[in-house]
Design a protein around this motif. Structure first.
Motif, PDB file in Angstrom:
ATOM      1  N   VAL A   1       0.877  -1.166   0.000  1.00 37.37           N
ATOM      2  CA  VAL A   1       0.000   0.000   0.000  1.00 37.37           C
ATOM      3  C   VAL A   1       0.913   1.213   0.000  1.00 37.37           C
ATOM      4  O   VAL A   1       1.814   1.314   0.837  1.00 37.37           O
ATOM      5  N   ALA A   2       0.717   2.116  -0.940  1.00 40.09           N
ATOM      6  CA  ALA A   2       1.541   3.322  -1.011  1.00 40.09           C
ATOM      7  C   ALA A   2       0.651   4.543  -0.829  1.00 40.09           C
ATOM      8  O   ALA A   2      -0.434   4.621  -1.393  1.00 40.09           O
ATOM      9  N   LEU A   3       1.127   5.461  -0.021  1.00 39.23           N
ATOM     10  CA  LEU A   3       0.422   6.718   0.214  1.00 39.23           C
ATOM     11  C   LEU A   3       1.488   7.801   0.225  1.00 39.23           C
ATOM     12  O   LEU A   3       2.185   7.981   1.227  1.00 39.23           O
ATOM     13  N   GLY A   4       1.637   8.470  -0.916  1.00 40.03           N
ATOM     14  CA  GLY A   4       2.715   9.452  -1.042  1.00 40.03           C
ATOM     15  C   GLY A   4       4.050   8.751  -0.898  1.00 40.03           C
ATOM     16  O   GLY A   4       4.326   7.767  -1.572  1.00 40.03           O
ATOM     17  N   ARG A   5       4.868   9.219   0.050  1.00 39.17           N
ATOM     18  CA  ARG A   5       6.196   8.633   0.256  1.00 39.17           C
ATOM     19  C   ARG A   5       6.181   7.490   1.271  1.00 39.17           C
ATOM     20  O   ARG A   5       7.216   6.933   1.597  1.00 39.17           O
ATOM     21  N   LEU A   6       4.981   7.133   1.750  1.00 38.07           N
ATOM     22  CA  LEU A   6       4.824   6.009   2.674  1.00 38.07           C
ATOM     23  C   LEU A   6       4.522   4.748   1.876  1.00 38.07           C
ATOM     24  O   LEU A   6       3.609   4.735   1.041  1.00 38.07           O
ATOM     25  N   VAL A   7       5.273   3.690   2.124  1.00 39.61           N
ATOM     26  CA  VAL A   7       5.024   2.397   1.483  1.00 39.61           C
ATOM     27  C   VAL A   7       4.949   1.335   2.577  1.00 39.61           C
ATOM     28  O   VAL A   7       5.878   1.180   3.375  1.00 39.61           O
TER      29      VAL A   7
ATOM     30  N   GLN B   1       6.837  -7.573   4.823  1.00 39.65           N
ATOM     31  CA  GLN B   1       6.770  -7.134   6.213  1.00 39.65           C
ATOM     32  C   GLN B   1       7.687  -5.940   6.454  1.00 39.65           C
ATOM     33  O   GLN B   1       8.452  -5.892   7.413  1.00 39.65           O
ATOM     34  N   GLN B   2       7.569  -4.940   5.550  1.00 35.20           N
ATOM     35  CA  GLN B   2       8.402  -3.744   5.633  1.00 35.20           C
ATOM     36  C   GLN B   2       7.557  -2.493   5.443  1.00 35.20           C
ATOM     37  O   GLN B   2       6.585  -2.504   4.698  1.00 35.20           O
ATOM     38  N   VAL B   3       7.992  -1.432   6.104  1.00 33.48           N
ATOM     39  CA  VAL B   3       7.386  -0.112   5.928  1.00 33.48           C
ATOM     40  C   VAL B   3       8.522   0.859   5.693  1.00 33.48           C
ATOM     41  O   VAL B   3       9.564   0.789   6.358  1.00 33.48           O
ATOM     42  N   SER B   4       8.321   1.769   4.736  1.00 28.56           N
ATOM     43  CA  SER B   4       9.354   2.782   4.506  1.00 28.56           C
ATOM     44  C   SER B   4       8.705   4.153   4.344  1.00 28.56           C
ATOM     45  O   SER B   4       7.567   4.281   3.897  1.00 28.56           O
ATOM     46  N   TRP B   5       9.457   5.154   4.744  1.00 27.67           N
ATOM     47  CA  TRP B   5       9.072   6.543   4.538  1.00 27.67           C
ATOM     48  C   TRP B   5      10.193   7.187   3.740  1.00 27.67           C
ATOM     49  O   TRP B   5      11.349   7.166   4.166  1.00 27.67           O
ATOM     50  N   ALA B   6       9.855   7.742   2.588  1.00 25.01           N
ATOM     51  CA  ALA B   6      10.825   8.408   1.706  1.00 25.01           C
ATOM     52  C   ALA B   6      12.028   7.510   1.435  1.00 25.01           C
ATOM     53  O   ALA B   6      13.168   7.969   1.431  1.00 25.01           O
ATOM     54  N   GLY B   7      11.774   6.211   1.264  1.00 23.83           N
ATOM     55  CA  GLY B   7      12.829   5.268   0.929  1.00 23.83           C
ATOM     56  C   GLY B   7      13.608   4.720   2.109  1.00 23.83           C
ATOM     57  O   GLY B   7      14.430   3.836   1.954  1.00 23.83           O
TER      58      GLY B   7
ATOM     59  N   VAL C   1      -1.513  -2.071  11.748  1.00 24.51           N
ATOM     60  CA  VAL C   1      -2.396  -0.925  11.994  1.00 24.51           C
ATOM     61  C   VAL C   1      -2.179   0.117  10.898  1.00 24.51           C
ATOM     62  O   VAL C   1      -3.128   0.638  10.313  1.00 24.51           O
ATOM     63  N   LEU C   2      -0.912   0.404  10.589  1.00 24.17           N
ATOM     64  CA  LEU C   2      -0.603   1.391   9.553  1.00 24.17           C
ATOM     65  C   LEU C   2      -1.120   0.932   8.189  1.00 24.17           C
ATOM     66  O   LEU C   2      -1.667   1.735   7.428  1.00 24.17           O
ATOM     67  N   ALA C   3      -0.994  -0.357   7.878  1.00 25.61           N
ATOM     68  CA  ALA C   3      -1.501  -0.887   6.609  1.00 25.61           C
ATOM     69  C   ALA C   3      -3.011  -0.694   6.505  1.00 25.61           C
ATOM     70  O   ALA C   3      -3.526  -0.309   5.454  1.00 25.61           O
ATOM     71  N   ALA C   4      -3.713  -0.941   7.592  1.00 27.90           N
ATOM     72  CA  ALA C   4      -5.168  -0.744   7.582  1.00 27.90           C
ATOM     73  C   ALA C   4      -5.501   0.728   7.366  1.00 27.90           C
ATOM     74  O   ALA C   4      -6.309   1.073   6.495  1.00 27.90           O
ATOM     75  N   LEU C   5      -4.861   1.602   8.133  1.00 27.32           N
ATOM     76  CA  LEU C   5      -5.151   3.042   8.034  1.00 27.32           C
ATOM     77  C   LEU C   5      -4.802   3.605   6.653  1.00 27.32           C
ATOM     78  O   LEU C   5      -5.470   4.512   6.176  1.00 27.32           O
ATOM     79  N   ALA C   6      -3.764   3.049   6.015  1.00 27.71           N
ATOM     80  CA  ALA C   6      -3.307   3.559   4.715  1.00 27.71           C
ATOM     81  C   ALA C   6      -4.070   2.955   3.548  1.00 27.71           C
ATOM     82  O   ALA C   6      -3.959   3.444   2.418  1.00 27.71           O
TER      83      ALA C   6
ATOM     84  N   ALA D   1      10.661   9.644  12.190  1.00 26.73           N
ATOM     85  CA  ALA D   1      11.064   9.545  10.782  1.00 26.73           C
ATOM     86  C   ALA D   1      10.763  10.829  10.019  1.00 26.73           C
ATOM     87  O   ALA D   1      11.045  10.916   8.832  1.00 26.73           O
ATOM     88  N   GLU D   2      10.173  11.816  10.705  1.00 27.19           N
ATOM     89  CA  GLU D   2       9.781  13.089  10.099  1.00 27.19           C
ATOM     90  C   GLU D   2       8.809  12.882   8.935  1.00 27.19           C
ATOM     91  O   GLU D   2       8.850  13.586   7.928  1.00 27.19           O
TER      92      GLU D   2
END
Length: 167
Positions: free
Chosen positions: A65-71, A77-83, A95-100, A142-143
């Protein structure tokens, strides 16, 4: 005298797949002594056991699931912000996957709990609140310009923090 393995071979095997803890308990009571009952909260848990599929244990969502720079990549089983990888626990990531997940909306405590924990919600939002609190801290660290916003007394949603005067 027959062996335990022979007894097992003679028993019917009942497979129950439901997120409802009360339904699983009800079936266990009904089937007590009538066979082997295997209980699972979702199909991915069945796959994890039957096929030794370790990616299935993360929960019902797979793919990214991608939302802007959030993947949020549930399969890896990974989450990244701006790479940059974010060090999230499984619960925080789910939780983040559900919200995104689209469409963006407010998720109730019940919806989040049942989706992420895979069990019946018992009107105690403390586990959800605690997980969201840790998730918020990691997003701030992570800003990230996305944030988890409270819908007072209802649940949470994911928002663009820059348009809400945060970050």
């Amino acid at each position: 005298m027959s062996s335990p393995a022979g007894d097992f071979d003679e028993q019917p095997v009942i497979l129950c797949v439901t997120a409802s803890r009360s339904k699983r308990a009800q079936l266990a009571r009904l089937m007590s002594g009538h066979g082997v009952v295997l209980m699972f909260p979702h199909l991915q848990a069945v796959r994890a056991v039957l096929f030794d599929d370790t990616t299935a244990s993360a929960g019902p969502e797979t793919g990214a699931v991608a939302l802007g720079r959030l993947v949020v990549d549930q399969q890896r089983q990974q989450v990244s912000w701006a790479g940059r990888a974010l060090p999230l626990t499984r619960l925080e990531r789910d939780v983040l996957a559900a919200l995104a997940s689209p469409p963006l909306r407010v998720w109730t405590y019940r919806q989040l709990y049942e989706r992420v924990w895979g069990a019946d919600y018992l009107d105690d939002a403390s586990a959800v609140r605690s997980t969201v609190k840790r998730l918020r801290g990691k997003l701030r660290e992570a800003e990230a310009t996305v944030a988890v916003e409270s819908a007072r007394g209802v649940g949470y949603s994911l928002v663009d923090a820059t348009s809400h005067g945060r970050n």
